[in-house]
Motif scaffolding. Structure first.
Motif, short mmCIF file in Angstrom:
data_model
loop_
_atom_site.label_atom_id
_atom_site.label_comp_id
_atom_site.label_asym_id
_atom_site.label_seq_id
_atom_site.Cartn_x
_atom_site.Cartn_y
_atom_site.Cartn_z
N ALA A 170 1.84 -46.44 -39.62
CA ALA A 170 2.66 -45.23 -39.66
C ALA A 170 2.26 -44.32 -40.82
O ALA A 170 2.19 -43.09 -40.66
N VAL A 171 2.02 -44.91 -41.98
CA VAL A 171 1.60 -44.10 -43.14
C VAL A 171 0.23 -43.51 -42.89
O VAL A 171 -0.04 -42.33 -43.20
N MET A 172 -0.69 -44.30 -42.33
CA MET A 172 -2.01 -43.78 -42.00
C MET A 172 -1.90 -42.63 -41.01
O MET A 172 -2.61 -41.62 -41.13
N ALA A 173 -1.03 -42.76 -40.01
CA ALA A 173 -0.85 -41.69 -39.02
C ALA A 173 -0.31 -40.42 -39.68
O ALA A 173 -0.72 -39.30 -39.32
N ALA A 174 0.60 -40.57 -40.64
CA ALA A 174 1.12 -39.41 -41.36
C ALA A 174 0.00 -38.73 -42.15
O ALA A 174 -0.09 -37.50 -42.20
N MET A 175 -0.86 -39.53 -42.78
CA MET A 175 -1.98 -38.94 -43.52
C MET A 175 -3.00 -38.31 -42.58
O MET A 175 -3.62 -37.29 -42.92
N ASP A 176 -3.18 -38.88 -41.39
CA ASP A 176 -4.03 -38.22 -40.38
C ASP A 176 -3.50 -36.83 -40.07
O ASP A 176 -4.25 -35.87 -39.95
N SER A 177 -2.17 -36.73 -39.92
CA SER A 177 -1.56 -35.43 -39.63
C SER A 177 -1.77 -34.46 -40.78
O SER A 177 -2.09 -33.28 -40.55
N VAL A 178 -1.63 -34.92 -42.00
CA VAL A 178 -1.86 -34.05 -43.15
C VAL A 178 -3.29 -33.55 -43.15
O VAL A 178 -3.55 -32.34 -43.32
N ARG A 179 -4.25 -34.44 -42.92
CA ARG A 179 -5.65 -34.02 -42.93
C ARG A 179 -5.96 -33.03 -41.80
O ARG A 179 -6.74 -32.09 -42.00
N ARG A 180 -5.37 -33.25 -40.64
CA ARG A 180 -5.58 -32.30 -39.55
C ARG A 180 -5.09 -30.91 -39.93
O ARG A 180 -5.74 -29.90 -39.66
N LEU A 191 -4.81 -29.68 -42.88
CA LEU A 191 -5.63 -29.11 -43.95
C LEU A 191 -7.07 -28.83 -43.50
O LEU A 191 -7.81 -28.13 -44.20
N GLY A 192 -7.45 -29.42 -42.39
CA GLY A 192 -8.82 -29.25 -41.91
C GLY A 192 -9.82 -30.19 -42.55
O GLY A 192 -11.00 -29.84 -42.72
N VAL A 193 -9.39 -31.40 -42.86
CA VAL A 193 -10.27 -32.40 -43.48
C VAL A 193 -10.66 -33.45 -42.46
O VAL A 193 -9.79 -34.09 -41.86
N THR A 194 -11.95 -33.62 -42.26
CA THR A 194 -12.46 -34.72 -41.43
C THR A 194 -13.56 -35.42 -42.20
O THR A 194 -14.24 -34.81 -43.03
N PHE A 195 -13.73 -36.71 -41.90
CA PHE A 195 -14.75 -37.50 -42.57
C PHE A 195 -15.91 -37.78 -41.62
O PHE A 195 -15.68 -37.93 -40.41
N PRO A 196 -17.12 -37.85 -42.12
CA PRO A 196 -18.27 -38.16 -41.26
C PRO A 196 -18.06 -39.47 -40.49
O PRO A 196 -17.60 -40.46 -41.06
N GLY A 197 -18.34 -39.45 -39.21
CA GLY A 197 -18.22 -40.64 -38.40
C GLY A 197 -16.88 -40.84 -37.74
O GLY A 197 -16.71 -41.74 -36.92
N GLU A 198 -15.90 -39.99 -38.05
CA GLU A 198 -14.58 -40.12 -37.40
C GLU A 198 -14.64 -39.60 -35.96
O GLU A 198 -15.34 -38.64 -35.66
N THR A 208 11.03 -44.18 -40.02
CA THR A 208 10.13 -43.45 -39.13
C THR A 208 10.16 -41.95 -39.43
O THR A 208 11.22 -41.32 -39.45
N LEU A 209 8.97 -41.40 -39.66
CA LEU A 209 8.86 -39.97 -39.95
C LEU A 209 8.62 -39.22 -38.65
O LEU A 209 7.64 -39.48 -37.94
N THR A 210 9.50 -38.28 -38.34
CA THR A 210 9.39 -37.54 -37.09
C THR A 210 8.65 -36.22 -37.26
O THR A 210 8.15 -35.66 -36.29
N ASP A 211 8.59 -35.70 -38.48
CA ASP A 211 7.90 -34.44 -38.76
C ASP A 211 7.10 -34.57 -40.05
O ASP A 211 7.60 -35.12 -41.04
N VAL A 212 5.89 -34.04 -40.02
CA VAL A 212 5.03 -34.01 -41.20
C VAL A 212 4.42 -32.62 -41.28
O VAL A 212 3.68 -32.21 -40.38
N THR A 213 4.74 -31.88 -42.33
CA THR A 213 4.23 -30.51 -42.50
C THR A 213 3.53 -30.42 -43.85
O THR A 213 4.10 -30.78 -44.88
N ALA A 214 2.27 -29.94 -43.82
CA ALA A 214 1.47 -29.97 -45.04
C ALA A 214 0.79 -28.64 -45.32
O ALA A 214 0.46 -27.88 -44.41
N THR A 215 0.57 -28.39 -46.60
CA THR A 215 -0.28 -27.29 -47.05
C THR A 215 -1.07 -27.80 -48.23
O THR A 215 -0.66 -28.76 -48.90
N GLY A 216 -2.21 -27.21 -48.50
CA GLY A 216 -3.01 -27.69 -49.61
C GLY A 216 -4.28 -26.90 -49.78
O GLY A 216 -4.47 -25.83 -49.17
N SER A 217 -5.19 -27.41 -50.61
CA SER A 217 -6.46 -26.75 -50.85
C SER A 217 -7.58 -27.78 -50.86
O SER A 217 -7.34 -28.97 -51.14
#
Length: 346
Positions: free
Chosen positions: A327-337, A339-346, A211-220
Protein backbone atom coordinates in the motif's frame (compact mmCIF):
# COMPACT_ATOMS: atom_id res chain seq x y z
CA UNK A 1 -18.05 14.50 26.50
CA UNK A 2 -14.69 12.81 27.04
CA UNK A 3 -11.89 15.17 28.07
CA UNK A 4 -8.11 14.92 28.06
CA UNK A 5 -7.83 15.41 31.82
CA UNK A 6 -5.96 12.56 33.47
CA UNK A 7 -4.82 10.95 30.21
CA UNK A 8 -1.46 9.19 30.33
CA UNK A 9 0.67 7.44 27.76
CA UNK A 10 0.52 3.61 27.83
CA UNK A 11 3.60 1.56 28.65
CA UNK A 12 5.44 0.13 25.69
CA UNK A 13 4.96 -3.57 24.95
CA UNK A 14 8.08 -3.86 22.78
CA UNK A 15 10.05 -7.00 23.73
CA UNK A 16 13.70 -6.73 24.72
CA UNK A 17 15.74 -7.32 21.53
CA UNK A 18 18.31 -9.18 23.64
CA UNK A 19 15.69 -11.89 24.22
CA UNK A 20 14.98 -12.53 20.53
CA UNK A 21 15.94 -15.97 19.16
CA UNK A 22 19.47 -15.90 17.78
CA UNK A 23 19.79 -16.11 14.00
CA UNK A 24 22.83 -15.98 11.73
CA UNK A 25 22.66 -13.01 9.37
CA UNK A 26 24.16 -12.42 5.96
CA UNK A 27 24.42 -8.85 4.67
CA UNK A 28 24.05 -7.95 0.99
CA UNK A 29 25.76 -4.64 0.10
CA UNK A 30 27.99 -3.22 2.88
CA UNK A 31 27.12 0.47 2.61
CA UNK A 32 26.31 3.06 5.23
CA UNK A 33 22.94 1.67 6.33
CA UNK A 34 24.45 -1.82 6.59
CA UNK A 35 27.12 -0.44 8.91
CA UNK A 36 24.48 1.11 11.15
CA UNK A 37 22.45 -2.11 11.09
CA UNK A 38 25.33 -4.38 12.06
CA UNK A 39 26.57 -1.95 14.72
CA UNK A 40 23.11 -1.95 16.31
CA UNK A 41 22.84 -5.75 16.19
CA UNK A 42 26.21 -6.21 17.80
CA UNK A 43 25.56 -3.59 20.49
CA UNK A 44 21.96 -4.38 21.41
CA UNK A 45 21.15 -7.99 20.45
CA UNK A 46 22.55 -11.51 20.49
CA UNK A 47 22.09 -11.84 16.71
CA UNK A 48 25.14 -13.08 14.81
CA UNK A 49 26.35 -11.48 11.57
CA UNK A 50 28.23 -14.31 9.87
CA UNK A 51 28.65 -13.19 6.25
CA UNK A 52 28.79 -10.11 4.06
CA UNK A 53 28.79 -9.81 0.28
CA UNK A 54 29.65 -7.04 -2.15
CA UNK A 55 30.40 -6.87 -5.86
CA UNK A 56 33.86 -5.86 -4.64
CA UNK A 57 35.68 -8.52 -2.65
CA UNK A 58 37.93 -5.85 -1.15
CA UNK A 59 34.92 -3.91 0.10
CA UNK A 60 33.34 -7.01 1.59
CA UNK A 61 36.59 -7.96 3.32
CA UNK A 62 37.03 -4.44 4.70
CA UNK A 63 33.52 -4.53 6.18
CA UNK A 64 34.18 -8.00 7.59
CA UNK A 65 37.34 -6.80 9.30
CA UNK A 66 35.62 -3.78 10.78
CA UNK A 67 32.83 -5.84 12.34
CA UNK A 68 34.49 -9.20 12.93
CA UNK A 69 32.33 -10.98 10.35
CA UNK A 70 33.71 -14.47 9.57
CA UNK A 71 32.88 -14.70 5.85
CA UNK A 72 33.28 -12.12 3.07
CA UNK A 73 32.13 -12.79 -0.48
CA UNK A 74 32.67 -11.04 -3.80
CA UNK A 75 29.26 -12.08 -5.11
CA UNK A 76 25.75 -12.16 -3.72
CA UNK A 77 25.23 -15.66 -5.08
CA UNK A 78 27.93 -16.99 -2.78
CA UNK A 79 26.34 -15.41 0.27
CA UNK A 80 22.84 -16.78 -0.31
CA UNK A 81 24.32 -20.24 -0.94
CA UNK A 82 26.18 -20.20 2.40
CA UNK A 83 24.57 -22.83 4.68
CA UNK A 84 25.70 -20.87 7.73
CA UNK A 85 23.36 -17.97 6.81
CA UNK A 86 19.84 -18.18 8.28
CA UNK A 87 18.47 -14.84 7.04
CA UNK A 88 19.58 -12.20 4.53
CA UNK A 89 19.53 -8.45 5.07
CA UNK A 90 19.32 -6.58 1.75
CA UNK A 91 20.94 -3.14 1.94
CA UNK A 92 21.64 -2.43 -1.73
CA UNK A 93 20.25 0.61 -3.63
CA UNK A 94 16.47 0.68 -4.14
CA UNK A 95 16.87 -0.32 -7.77
CA UNK A 96 18.37 -3.67 -6.74
CA UNK A 97 16.13 -4.61 -3.82
CA UNK A 98 13.71 -6.81 -5.75
CA UNK A 99 16.43 -8.74 -7.58
CA UNK A 100 18.48 -9.33 -4.44
CA UNK A 101 15.44 -10.32 -2.36
CA UNK A 102 14.36 -12.78 -5.05
CA UNK A 103 17.89 -14.17 -5.21
CA UNK A 104 17.87 -14.88 -1.47
CA UNK A 105 14.34 -16.28 -1.46
CA UNK A 106 15.24 -18.50 -4.39
CA UNK A 107 18.05 -19.95 -2.28
CA UNK A 108 15.60 -20.64 0.55
CA UNK A 109 16.61 -17.70 2.75
CA UNK A 110 14.13 -15.37 4.50
CA UNK A 111 14.79 -11.68 3.90
CA UNK A 112 14.73 -8.31 5.63
CA UNK A 113 14.81 -5.71 2.84
CA UNK A 114 15.72 -2.07 3.37
CA UNK A 115 13.09 0.57 2.84
CA UNK A 116 11.84 1.60 0.41
CA UNK A 117 11.16 -2.12 -0.12
CA UNK A 118 11.39 -1.95 -3.92
CA UNK A 119 11.09 0.64 -6.70
CA UNK A 120 7.35 0.17 -7.05
CA UNK A 121 4.32 -1.81 -5.89
CA UNK A 122 4.56 -4.34 -8.72
CA UNK A 123 8.06 -5.35 -7.63
CA UNK A 124 6.92 -5.57 -4.01
CA UNK A 125 4.09 -7.91 -4.97
CA UNK A 126 6.51 -10.10 -6.92
CA UNK A 127 8.82 -10.44 -3.89
CA UNK A 128 5.95 -11.29 -1.56
CA UNK A 129 4.52 -13.79 -4.03
CA UNK A 130 7.91 -15.52 -4.13
CA UNK A 131 8.12 -15.53 -0.34
CA UNK A 132 4.59 -16.85 0.00
CA UNK A 133 5.17 -19.55 -2.58
CA UNK A 134 8.15 -20.83 -0.64
CA UNK A 135 6.69 -20.27 2.82
CA UNK A 136 9.52 -17.87 3.68
CA UNK A 137 9.56 -14.75 5.82
CA UNK A 138 9.96 -11.38 4.10
CA UNK A 139 9.69 -7.91 5.63
CA UNK A 140 10.41 -4.30 4.79
CA UNK A 141 13.06 -2.84 7.09
CA UNK A 142 10.91 0.17 8.00
CA UNK A 143 12.67 0.28 11.34
CA UNK A 144 10.51 3.07 12.78
CA UNK A 145 7.54 0.70 13.01
CA UNK A 146 9.35 -1.46 15.58
CA UNK A 147 10.58 1.22 17.98
CA UNK A 148 9.16 1.37 21.53
CA UNK A 149 7.59 4.83 21.15
CA UNK A 150 5.76 3.72 17.98
CA UNK A 151 4.20 0.88 19.98
CA UNK A 152 2.93 3.53 22.39
CA UNK A 153 1.51 5.47 19.43
CA UNK A 154 -0.29 2.34 18.23
CA UNK A 155 -1.76 1.75 21.68
CA UNK A 156 -3.03 5.34 21.85
CA UNK A 157 -4.82 4.78 18.54
CA UNK A 158 -6.14 1.34 19.51
CA UNK A 159 -7.52 2.64 22.81
CA UNK A 160 -8.98 5.81 21.32
CA UNK A 161 -7.02 8.03 23.70
CA UNK A 162 -6.84 10.81 21.12
CA UNK A 163 -10.52 10.64 20.23
CA UNK A 164 -11.39 10.70 16.54
CA UNK A 165 -8.20 11.32 14.58
CA UNK A 166 -8.60 14.09 12.00
CA UNK A 167 -5.09 15.05 10.98
CA UNK A 168 -1.59 13.59 10.75
CA UNK A 169 1.51 15.59 9.82
CA UNK A 170 5.08 14.42 9.25
CA UNK A 171 8.10 15.66 7.34
CA UNK A 172 11.60 14.46 6.54
CA UNK A 173 14.11 16.75 4.88
CA UNK A 174 17.88 16.46 4.79
CA UNK A 175 20.37 18.48 2.76
CA UNK A 176 21.68 15.59 0.64
CA UNK A 177 21.72 17.04 -2.88
CA UNK A 178 23.73 17.86 -4.88
CA UNK A 179 26.68 17.10 -2.59
CA UNK A 180 25.36 13.95 -0.91
CA UNK A 181 25.41 10.29 -1.96
CA UNK A 182 25.54 9.87 -5.75
CA UNK A 183 22.82 7.23 -5.71
CA UNK A 184 20.24 9.84 -4.68
CA UNK A 185 20.81 11.71 -7.95
CA UNK A 186 20.77 8.66 -10.22
CA UNK A 187 17.49 7.56 -11.85
CA UNK A 188 19.05 4.18 -12.62
CA UNK A 189 19.46 3.58 -8.88
CA UNK A 190 15.88 4.76 -8.13
CA UNK A 191 17.22 7.95 -6.61
CA UNK A 192 15.33 10.96 -5.30
CA UNK A 193 13.92 12.16 -2.01
CA UNK A 194 10.74 10.09 -1.99
CA UNK A 195 12.02 6.53 -1.77
CA UNK A 196 14.83 7.44 0.60
CA UNK A 197 13.29 10.10 2.87
CA UNK A 198 9.63 10.47 1.97
CA UNK A 199 8.92 6.84 2.72
CA UNK A 200 9.20 7.65 6.45
CA UNK A 201 6.43 10.24 6.76
CA UNK A 202 4.24 8.49 4.19
CA UNK A 203 4.54 5.15 5.97
CA UNK A 204 3.81 6.89 9.27
CA UNK A 205 0.65 8.47 7.84
CA UNK A 206 -0.43 5.10 6.43
CA UNK A 207 0.08 3.43 9.81
CA UNK A 208 -2.11 6.02 11.51
CA UNK A 209 -4.82 6.52 8.90
CA UNK A 210 -5.11 3.04 7.43
CA UNK A 211 -6.15 2.63 3.81
CA UNK A 212 -5.41 5.78 1.84
CA UNK A 213 -8.18 6.62 -0.63
CA UNK A 214 -6.65 9.81 -2.06
CA UNK A 215 -3.05 10.82 -2.72
CA UNK A 216 -2.35 14.31 -4.11
CA UNK A 217 1.21 15.49 -4.68
CA UNK A 218 3.23 18.43 -5.90
CA UNK A 219 6.98 18.81 -6.02
CA UNK A 220 10.11 19.59 -8.00
CA UNK A 221 12.68 17.52 -9.87
CA UNK A 222 16.44 17.65 -10.32
CA UNK A 223 18.08 18.12 -13.69
CA UNK A 224 18.45 14.34 -13.98
CA UNK A 225 14.74 13.78 -13.44
CA UNK A 226 14.54 12.41 -9.90
CA UNK A 227 12.42 14.15 -7.27
CA UNK A 228 14.18 16.81 -5.23
CA UNK A 229 11.24 17.38 -2.89
CA UNK A 230 7.51 16.83 -2.61
CA UNK A 231 4.50 17.75 -0.53
CA UNK A 232 1.75 15.15 -0.35
CA UNK A 233 -1.80 15.26 1.00
CA UNK A 234 -3.41 11.89 1.74
CA UNK A 235 -6.91 11.04 2.94
CA UNK A 236 -8.61 7.95 4.34
CA UNK A 237 -12.18 6.75 3.86
CA UNK A 238 -13.36 8.66 6.94
CA UNK A 239 -12.03 11.99 5.67
CA UNK A 240 -9.01 12.19 7.99
CA UNK A 241 -6.09 13.96 6.33
CA UNK A 242 -2.35 13.42 6.32
CA UNK A 243 0.12 16.18 5.39
CA UNK A 244 3.54 14.76 4.56
CA UNK A 245 6.63 16.21 2.96
CA UNK A 246 10.17 15.26 2.07
CA UNK A 247 13.18 17.02 0.63
CA UNK A 248 16.78 16.27 -0.18
CA UNK A 249 17.58 19.92 -0.96
CA UNK A 250 16.62 21.40 2.44
CA UNK A 251 16.71 20.40 6.08
CA UNK A 252 13.24 20.33 7.67
CA UNK A 253 12.11 19.89 11.31
CA UNK A 254 11.54 16.14 10.79
CA UNK A 255 8.78 15.96 13.36
CA UNK A 256 5.35 14.31 13.37
CA UNK A 257 1.98 14.80 15.05
CA UNK A 258 -1.39 13.09 15.27
CA UNK A 259 -4.36 15.30 16.16
CA UNK A 260 -7.66 13.98 17.49
CA UNK A 261 -10.79 15.38 19.06
CA UNK A 262 -9.52 14.73 22.60
CA UNK A 263 -5.74 15.08 22.45
CA UNK A 264 -2.75 14.95 20.14
CA UNK A 265 0.59 13.21 20.01
CA UNK A 266 3.79 15.06 19.14
CA UNK A 267 6.89 13.14 18.05
CA UNK A 268 10.07 15.19 18.41
CA UNK A 269 12.86 15.31 15.86
CA UNK A 270 13.81 12.95 14.38
CA UNK A 271 10.38 11.36 14.67
CA UNK A 272 11.42 8.21 12.81
CA UNK A 273 14.15 7.36 15.35
CA UNK A 274 13.99 6.89 19.11
CA UNK A 275 12.74 10.33 20.13
CA UNK A 276 10.58 12.14 22.66
CA UNK A 277 6.83 11.48 22.55
CA UNK A 278 4.39 13.98 24.08
CA UNK A 279 0.69 13.65 24.81
CA UNK A 280 -0.85 17.12 24.58
CA UNK A 281 -4.36 18.31 25.44
CA UNK A 282 -6.49 20.64 23.27
CA UNK A 283 -5.42 23.59 25.44
CA UNK A 284 -1.75 22.76 24.71
CA UNK A 285 -1.18 21.36 28.19
CA UNK A 286 1.46 18.61 28.10
CA UNK A 287 -0.25 15.66 29.78
CA UNK A 288 2.55 13.09 29.61
CA UNK A 289 6.01 12.63 28.12
CA UNK A 290 7.93 9.52 27.09
CA UNK A 291 11.70 9.88 26.75
CA UNK A 292 13.67 7.19 24.91
CA UNK A 293 16.08 5.08 26.92
CA UNK A 294 18.49 4.76 23.99
CA UNK A 295 19.05 7.40 21.32
CA UNK A 296 22.16 5.81 19.84
CA UNK A 297 20.68 2.77 18.12
CA UNK A 298 17.33 1.71 16.69
CA UNK A 299 17.81 -0.71 13.81
CA UNK A 300 18.10 -3.68 16.15
CA UNK A 301 14.37 -3.67 16.92
CA UNK A 302 13.48 -4.66 13.35
CA UNK A 303 16.05 -7.45 13.41
CA UNK A 304 14.65 -8.78 16.68
CA UNK A 305 11.13 -8.75 15.23
CA UNK A 306 12.33 -10.63 12.16
CA UNK A 307 14.10 -13.19 14.35
CA UNK A 308 10.99 -13.76 16.47
CA UNK A 309 8.79 -14.19 13.40
CA UNK A 310 11.20 -16.53 11.63
CA UNK A 311 11.66 -18.66 14.75
CA UNK A 312 7.86 -18.89 15.05
CA UNK A 313 7.48 -19.99 11.44
CA UNK A 314 5.66 -16.81 10.37
CA UNK A 315 6.04 -15.41 6.86
CA UNK A 316 5.24 -11.80 7.76
CA UNK A 317 5.12 -9.49 10.76
CA UNK A 318 1.85 -8.01 12.04
CA UNK A 319 3.75 -4.77 12.67
CA UNK A 320 4.76 -4.42 9.00
CA UNK A 321 2.56 -6.81 7.01
CA UNK A 322 2.99 -7.38 3.29
CA UNK A 323 -0.25 -5.56 2.48
CA UNK A 324 0.99 -2.43 4.25
CA UNK A 325 4.29 -2.38 2.37
CA UNK A 326 2.46 -2.77 -0.94
CA UNK A 327 0.00 0.00 0.00
CA UNK A 328 2.81 2.43 0.83
CA UNK A 329 4.63 1.52 -2.38
CA UNK A 330 1.40 2.11 -4.33
CA UNK A 331 1.02 5.54 -2.72
CA UNK A 332 4.59 6.41 -3.71
CA UNK A 333 3.88 5.17 -7.24
CA UNK A 334 1.01 7.66 -7.34
CA UNK A 335 3.24 10.47 -6.11
CA UNK A 336 5.86 9.71 -8.76
CA UNK A 337 3.24 9.60 -11.51
CA UNK A 338 1.96 13.01 -10.48
CA UNK A 339 5.49 14.42 -10.43
CA UNK A 340 6.50 12.77 -13.68
CA UNK A 341 9.24 10.54 -12.25
CA UNK A 342 9.98 7.17 -13.84
CA UNK A 343 12.96 4.90 -13.39
CA UNK A 344 14.81 3.07 -16.18
CA UNK A 345 13.42 -0.41 -16.68
CA UNK A 346 10.01 0.22 -15.11
Amino acid sequence: MTTAAGLRLPTTRTPDPMEAPVLRWGVIAPGGIARSFVAALQARTRQQVVAVASRSTDRAESFARDFGVPAAYGSYEELVADPEVDVVYVASPHSEHAAHALLALGAGKPVLVEKAFTRNAAEARAVFEAAGGRGLFAMEAMWTRFLPHLDVVRQCLEKGLLGEVHMVAADHGQLLHPDGPQRLSDPALAGGALLDLGVYPLSFASMVLGTLTDVTATGSLTGLGVDAQESVVVRNEHGAIGLVGSSMVASTPTTASIAGTIARLELATPFFAQSTLRLVGPDDEVLDVLEPSDREHGLHFEAAEAARCIAAGATESPLMPWSETVAVMAAMDSVRRQLGVTFPGE
